[in-house]
Design a protein around this motif. Structure first.
Motif, mmCIF file in Angstrom:
data_model
loop_
_atom_site.group_PDB
_atom_site.id
_atom_site.type_symbol
_atom_site.label_atom_id
_atom_site.label_comp_id
_atom_site.label_asym_id
_atom_site.label_seq_id
_atom_site.Cartn_x
_atom_site.Cartn_y
_atom_site.Cartn_z
ATOM 1 N N GLU A 1 0.784 -1.138 -0.048
ATOM 2 C CA GLU A 1 -0.106 -0.230 -0.061
ATOM 3 C C GLU A 1 0.747 1.221 -0.192
ATOM 4 O OE1 GLU A 1 -3.537 0.593 0.359
ATOM 5 O OE2 GLU A 1 -3.722 -1.509 -0.571
ATOM 6 N N THR B 1 2.952 1.724 -3.337
ATOM 7 C CA THR B 1 2.233 2.282 -4.695
ATOM 8 C C THR B 1 1.950 3.754 -4.074
ATOM 9 O OG1 THR B 1 0.298 1.527 -3.470
ATOM 10 C CG2 THR B 1 1.067 0.179 -5.260
ATOM 11 N N ALA B 2 1.531 3.812 -3.075
ATOM 12 C CA ALA B 2 1.165 5.571 -2.818
ATOM 13 C C ALA B 2 2.578 6.513 -2.962
ATOM 14 C CB ALA B 2 0.880 5.697 -1.193
ATOM 15 N N GLY C 1 3.246 6.641 -6.350
ATOM 16 C CA GLY C 1 2.294 7.917 -7.174
ATOM 17 C C GLY C 1 2.819 9.363 -7.031
ATOM 18 N N ALA C 2 3.430 9.298 -5.680
ATOM 19 C CA ALA C 2 3.712 10.853 -5.253
ATOM 20 C C ALA C 2 5.057 11.240 -6.090
ATOM 21 C CB ALA C 2 4.106 10.950 -3.667
ATOM 22 N N ALA D 1 5.725 9.881 -9.056
ATOM 23 C CA ALA D 1 5.462 10.026 -10.433
ATOM 24 C C ALA D 1 5.310 11.643 -10.847
ATOM 25 C CB ALA D 1 4.260 9.314 -10.933
ATOM 26 N N GLU D 2 4.715 12.281 -9.557
ATOM 27 C CA GLU D 2 4.543 13.817 -9.945
ATOM 28 C C GLU D 2 5.509 14.594 -9.693
ATOM 29 O OE1 GLU D 2 1.942 15.100 -11.219
ATOM 30 O OE2 GLU D 2 1.335 13.191 -11.756
ATOM 31 N N ASN D 3 6.403 14.213 -8.643
ATOM 32 C CA ASN D 3 7.242 14.840 -7.723
ATOM 33 C C ASN D 3 8.685 14.008 -7.605
ATOM 34 O OD1 ASN D 3 9.185 16.562 -6.286
ATOM 35 N ND2 ASN D 3 7.531 17.224 -4.939
#
Lengths: 83, 359
Positions: A40, A43-44, A47-48, A50-52
């Motif tokens: 969990e 993956t989070a 995700g973060a 991927a943006e920064n």
């Protein structure tokens, strides 16, 4: 390890067997738990990231924190075995 | 497999969309939160107000909108460039949301983003009815929903609205659009809105889990805010007949008792609003002698945006933070549009500032 008489006449699990099973349980359950938690958080973190991309370090640290669960499991397993 | 399905652009089939097991909330929510942190901070807006149009375009070019401005800079200039860049960025952002979500959140975001399909269909019909040029229509299209930009530009290039309606034969809007005869645009637009909201409530279903309940509440709040805005306008214009007001109202609001409010004259209507949760947000600007509704509307929007953020903290790993981002993003695009369109029209800075909803 266990003598032949014990296998034939004794209970299915003697004290040693119970200990081994307990240790196995301790390590299995905690292993699964930390795997789930890391999935969990991992993956989070991805995700973060991927943006920064700057969040890589923080994400990595947070991702391995649940590893403590399985380390506690390992300690308990060792304690059971050495008692 | 899911990974490949997602990057291959295939959406999961309808049956497994609703399954929670395939959803990737942790990934989607953190990514969306990181995206939200990139929205323009509130200090930017006073600075933008002091700039000229070219400076604003330049500022946008150096921000998150860089790619869009660069891509469109060959075709457009000035205000049109910014307008197209904003629309394109909005559409791409929403497509990205669909790409990074899977399972349940993907299903819900798809249902929510249908509002842009409705918006586009309305724009197309309105544009064709009033003989707007293809360029003008394209300027207002946001391909955030299921209708792609290519399809929309083809539709916009058609000569009459009848052709557009025929082309939309496969869509769910067709039965309603058939009733359009060139005179009842307002009716069709209202019905499209109602259809959208009933479709959305259908997609949510009967909420059982906590996050679905919050999501339903969030949509209901939106309906209330919309209805309240319409009511204020109608009351201000002196419309008090129930049968004139009720067809304009969207069903499924959170707190407002529409039928009761609709029948009251303006003073009592305001008096009745005191008991609702919206009063705190609008109390400063509502009174018997108010002359402009701009302030009320921007405060209501602000209240709606702030509530969405609060909800997203109540249920951190759920659909709500994603919705929160969607509306904040569209608010940012709106704000930027207000600023440079206002500048273009030579409006006073204070007037532009009143229209902005800055969180």
């Amino acid at each position: 390890m266990v003598g032949e008489e014990a296998i034939i006449g004794g209970p299915i699990l003697d004290a040693d067997g119970m200990k081994a099973l307990g240790a196995a349980l301790a390590i299995t359950v905690t292993g699964l738990a930390s795997a789930w938690a890391e999935k969990e958080i991992g993956t989070a973190a991805i995700g973060a990231m991927a943006e920064n991309e700057g969040l890589f370090g923080k994400g990595l640290i947070l991702t391995v924190i649940p590893e403590t669960i399985v380390i506690f499991g390992l300690v308990v397993a060792l304690l059971i075995n050495s008692a | 497999m899911r990974l490949f399905a997602r990057y291959g652009g295939d959406k999961p089939s309808k049956s497994d969309k609703k399954k929670k097991g395939t959803s990737n909330y942790a990934y989607a929510v953190t990514r969306v939160r990181a995206m939200k942190s990139k929205l323009l901070p509130r200090e930017t807006y006073p600075r933008l107000l002091n700039m000229s149009i070219d400076e604003i375009t330049r500022f946008i070019q150096e921000s998150e909108y860089k790619n869009d401005v660069d891509e469109l800079a060959m075709k457009y200039s000035g205000g049109d460039l910014a307008e197209h860049a904003l629309n394109m960025n909005l559409a791409l952002t929403y497509r990205k949301l669909l790409r990074i979500t899977a399972g349940e959140p993907n299903y819900l975001v798809t249902a929510y983003l249908k509002r842009y399909d409705v918006w586009n269909v309305k724009t197309l019909l309105r544009g064709k009815l009033y003989n707007a040029s293809v360029e003008e229509i394209l300027e207002s299209l946001v391909s955030g929903g299921e209708l792609t930009y290519t399809l929309l530009s083809e539709l916009a290039a058609m000569a009459t609205y009848q052709e557009i309606i025929e082309a939309l034969k496969e869509s769910e809007y067709y039965p309603l659009l058939q009733e359009f005869d060139g005179t009842n645009l307002a009716y069709i637009e209202n019905e499209l809105d109602k259809m959208y909201y009933s479709g959305l409530f259908n997609a949510i279903g009967k909420p059982r889990s906590k996050d679905r309940k919050l999501f339903a509440r969030f949509i209901k709040l939106e309906v209330d805010v919309k209805n309240l805005g319409t009511l204020f306008r109608l009351k201000k214009a002196g419309v008090e007949q129930l049968d004139e007001i009720m067809p304009l109202m969207i069903e499924g609001g959170l707190e407002l008792k529409i039928e009761k409010l609709a029948s009251l004259p303006f003073e009592q209507f305001v008096e009745d609003l005191r008991k609702t949760q919206y009063w705190d947000a609008i109390s400063g600007v509502v009174g018997p002698d108010m002359d402009s509704l701009t302030a009320v509307e921007s405060r209501l929007t602000r209240y709606y945006l702030e509530s969405a953020t609060t909800y997203s903290h109540v249920s951190p790993i759920s659909i709500v933070p994603i919705m929160d981002y969607i509306i904040h993003k569209s608010n940012e695009a709106n704000n930027l549009r207000i600023i440079f369109r206002g500048k273009e029209a030579g409006l006073d800075d204070t007037l532009i500032k009143d229209q902005l909803v800055v969180i």
